[in-house]
Design an enzyme around this catalytic site. Sequence first.
Site, short mmCIF file in Angstrom:
data_model
loop_
_atom_site.label_atom_id
_atom_site.label_comp_id
_atom_site.label_asym_id
_atom_site.label_seq_id
_atom_site.Cartn_x
_atom_site.Cartn_y
_atom_site.Cartn_z
N LYS A 97 0.84 -1.22 0.00
CA LYS A 97 0.00 0.00 0.00
C LYS A 97 0.87 1.26 0.00
O LYS A 97 0.62 2.19 -0.75
CB LYS A 97 -0.94 0.02 1.22
CG LYS A 97 -1.85 -1.19 1.34
CD LYS A 97 -2.73 -1.12 2.57
CE LYS A 97 -1.98 -1.04 3.88
NZ LYS A 97 -1.22 -2.26 4.23
N ARG B 49 12.23 -1.30 10.37
CA ARG B 49 11.22 -0.81 11.31
C ARG B 49 11.16 -1.67 12.55
O ARG B 49 11.31 -2.89 12.48
CB ARG B 49 9.84 -0.77 10.63
CG ARG B 49 9.52 0.57 10.04
CD ARG B 49 8.28 0.60 9.20
NE ARG B 49 7.11 -0.05 9.79
CZ ARG B 49 5.91 -0.06 9.20
NH1 ARG B 49 5.74 0.56 8.04
NH2 ARG B 49 4.91 -0.69 9.76
N ARG C 106 12.00 -5.59 4.41
CA ARG C 106 11.75 -4.15 4.16
C ARG C 106 12.81 -3.29 4.86
O ARG C 106 13.20 -3.54 5.99
CB ARG C 106 10.38 -3.75 4.69
CG ARG C 106 10.16 -2.25 4.61
CD ARG C 106 8.73 -1.85 4.77
NE ARG C 106 8.14 -2.34 6.01
CZ ARG C 106 6.84 -2.25 6.29
NH1 ARG C 106 6.01 -1.73 5.42
NH2 ARG C 106 6.36 -2.71 7.42
N ARG D 61 -9.04 0.91 9.83
CA ARG D 61 -8.66 -0.47 10.16
C ARG D 61 -9.69 -1.19 10.99
O ARG D 61 -9.52 -2.37 11.30
CB ARG D 61 -7.37 -0.48 10.97
CG ARG D 61 -6.18 -0.22 10.13
CD ARG D 61 -4.94 -0.36 10.96
NE ARG D 61 -3.94 0.38 10.28
CZ ARG D 61 -2.71 -0.04 10.02
NH1 ARG D 61 -2.32 -1.20 10.47
NH2 ARG D 61 -1.88 0.68 9.35
N ARG E 112 0.45 -8.54 13.84
CA ARG E 112 -0.20 -7.55 12.97
C ARG E 112 -1.06 -8.25 11.92
O ARG E 112 -2.17 -7.81 11.61
CB ARG E 112 0.86 -6.68 12.28
CG ARG E 112 1.48 -5.65 13.23
CD ARG E 112 2.88 -5.26 12.81
NE ARG E 112 2.95 -4.60 11.54
CZ ARG E 112 4.04 -4.59 10.75
NH1 ARG E 112 5.14 -5.24 11.12
NH2 ARG E 112 4.03 -3.96 9.62
P1 AP5 Z 1 4.93 -1.56 1.85
O1 AP5 Z 1 4.49 -0.74 0.68
O2 AP5 Z 1 5.80 -0.89 2.88
O3 AP5 Z 1 3.70 -2.30 2.56
P2 AP5 Z 1 2.37 -1.72 3.23
O4 AP5 Z 1 1.22 -2.40 2.58
O5 AP5 Z 1 2.37 -0.21 3.20
O6 AP5 Z 1 2.47 -2.30 4.70
P3 AP5 Z 1 2.86 -1.68 6.13
O7 AP5 Z 1 3.72 -2.70 6.83
O8 AP5 Z 1 3.45 -0.31 6.04
O9 AP5 Z 1 1.52 -1.65 6.84
P4 AP5 Z 1 1.32 -1.64 8.39
O10 AP5 Z 1 -0.12 -1.65 8.50
O11 AP5 Z 1 2.00 -2.69 9.16
O12 AP5 Z 1 2.09 -0.36 8.86
P5 AP5 Z 1 1.58 1.10 9.13
O13 AP5 Z 1 2.77 1.97 8.98
O14 AP5 Z 1 0.37 1.40 8.34
O15 AP5 Z 1 5.69 -2.86 1.24
C1 AP5 Z 1 6.25 -3.83 2.10
C2 AP5 Z 1 7.59 -4.34 1.50
O16 AP5 Z 1 7.32 -5.04 0.28
C3 AP5 Z 1 8.59 -3.23 1.14
O17 AP5 Z 1 9.88 -3.70 1.45
C4 AP5 Z 1 8.43 -3.05 -0.38
O18 AP5 Z 1 9.65 -2.62 -0.98
C5 AP5 Z 1 8.04 -4.45 -0.82
N1 AP5 Z 1 7.10 -4.45 -1.94
C6 AP5 Z 1 6.00 -3.65 -2.11
N2 AP5 Z 1 5.36 -3.98 -3.25
C7 AP5 Z 1 6.05 -5.02 -3.80
C8 AP5 Z 1 5.85 -5.82 -4.97
N3 AP5 Z 1 4.81 -5.61 -5.81
N4 AP5 Z 1 6.74 -6.82 -5.24
C9 AP5 Z 1 7.80 -7.05 -4.39
N5 AP5 Z 1 8.03 -6.32 -3.27
C10 AP5 Z 1 7.15 -5.32 -2.97
O19 AP5 Z 1 1.14 1.02 10.67
C11 AP5 Z 1 2.08 0.80 11.72
C12 AP5 Z 1 1.36 0.75 13.06
O20 AP5 Z 1 0.71 2.02 13.32
C13 AP5 Z 1 0.22 -0.27 13.20
O21 AP5 Z 1 0.69 -1.57 13.51
C14 AP5 Z 1 -0.58 0.36 14.35
O22 AP5 Z 1 0.02 0.14 15.59
C15 AP5 Z 1 -0.51 1.85 14.03
N6 AP5 Z 1 -1.63 2.31 13.17
C16 AP5 Z 1 -1.53 2.80 11.89
N7 AP5 Z 1 -2.74 3.11 11.42
C17 AP5 Z 1 -3.64 2.80 12.39
C18 AP5 Z 1 -5.06 2.87 12.48
N8 AP5 Z 1 -5.81 3.31 11.46
N9 AP5 Z 1 -5.66 2.45 13.62
C19 AP5 Z 1 -4.93 2.01 14.66
N10 AP5 Z 1 -3.58 1.91 14.64
C20 AP5 Z 1 -2.94 2.30 13.52
#
Ligand code: AP5
Length: 219
Positions: free
Chosen positions: A13, A160, A127, A88, A171
């Site tokens: 995403k 991270r 990542r 979420r 997660r």
């Molecule tokens: P990447 O694009 O980074 O993946 P992503 O889908 O963005 O996943 P995230 O891990 O960032 O989501 P998350 O929900 O855990 O974290 P967030 O920061 O939102 O891609 C992943 C990897 O794959 C990268 O290395 C990339 O290079 C590779 N890749 C991508 N596409 C590819 C492809 N097509 N082919 C090959 N490789 C590829 O949240 C963190 C924390 O914040 C949560 O755990 C929670 O505690 C809190 N939080 C955030 N939002 C909320 C909310 N709304 N409510 C409550 N808590 C929240």
Amino acid sequence: MRIVFLGPQGVGKGTQGARLSERLSVPALSTGDMLRAEVRSGTELGLQADALMKAGELVSDAIMLGMIRTRVAQADAATGFILDGFPRTLAQAEGLDATLVSASAPLDVVVLFEAPRDVLESRLTGRRTCGDCGAVYHVLSQPSSREGVCDRCGGGLVQRADDTPEAIGRRLDLYERQTAPLADYYAARGLLVRVDGTRAVGEVRSDLLMAIGLGEVVS
Ligand code: AP5
């Protein structure tokens, strides 16, 4: 366009959000990035969120809704935005609807990116993220030109704190329980489109553009 990106952790995403943001000239709003900025600044919210995030737990709905209401009201989001990582939970989805309806600015489309768990796990463990500008890399599929150094700004690449095997498992479990049901919520409103997140980054981008009605048909 007002777009929500839905999908499990590691599906891509953030990777696609950064690219689509440039194409549409609207901000990609990652709630994870916003929370990490609070942690870095040492705010009260950041202190509360830090432990929860490291453990792979969710921050409360009330805090997240407050943060998003403030952010989508800012000038740069007036013509649209991409929400990455929000909503979420059902409470967040309902709160977002209420906010956007009262602003007469409803969502245009919700994109669900899909990939199996083994793909997600290997993406998350490999990542690396730039500590300065937030650019995202992968040690195998998207390495930086110089190991450990960001191509975009020269900053240092870090892993991270929540990309440990324990936090990743937690997660992904939480996603299945709390967030996956939102696909039905948005499908019932006629907003959901699906994109295969297992393909290469450029292919996912093409599929995404087609799915949201911006793709070019190649004859
Ligand atoms: P990447 O694009 O980074 O993946 P992503 O889908 O963005 O996943 P995230 O891990 O960032 O989501 P998350 O929900 O855990 O974290 P967030 O920061 O939102 O891609 C992943 C990897 O794959 C990268 O290395 C990339 O290079 C590779 N890749 C991508 N596409 C590819 C492809 N097509 N082919 C090959 N490789 C590829 O949240 C963190 C924390 O914040 C949560 O755990 C929670 O505690 C809190 N939080 C955030 N939002 C909320 C909310 N709304 N409510 C409550 N808590 C929240």
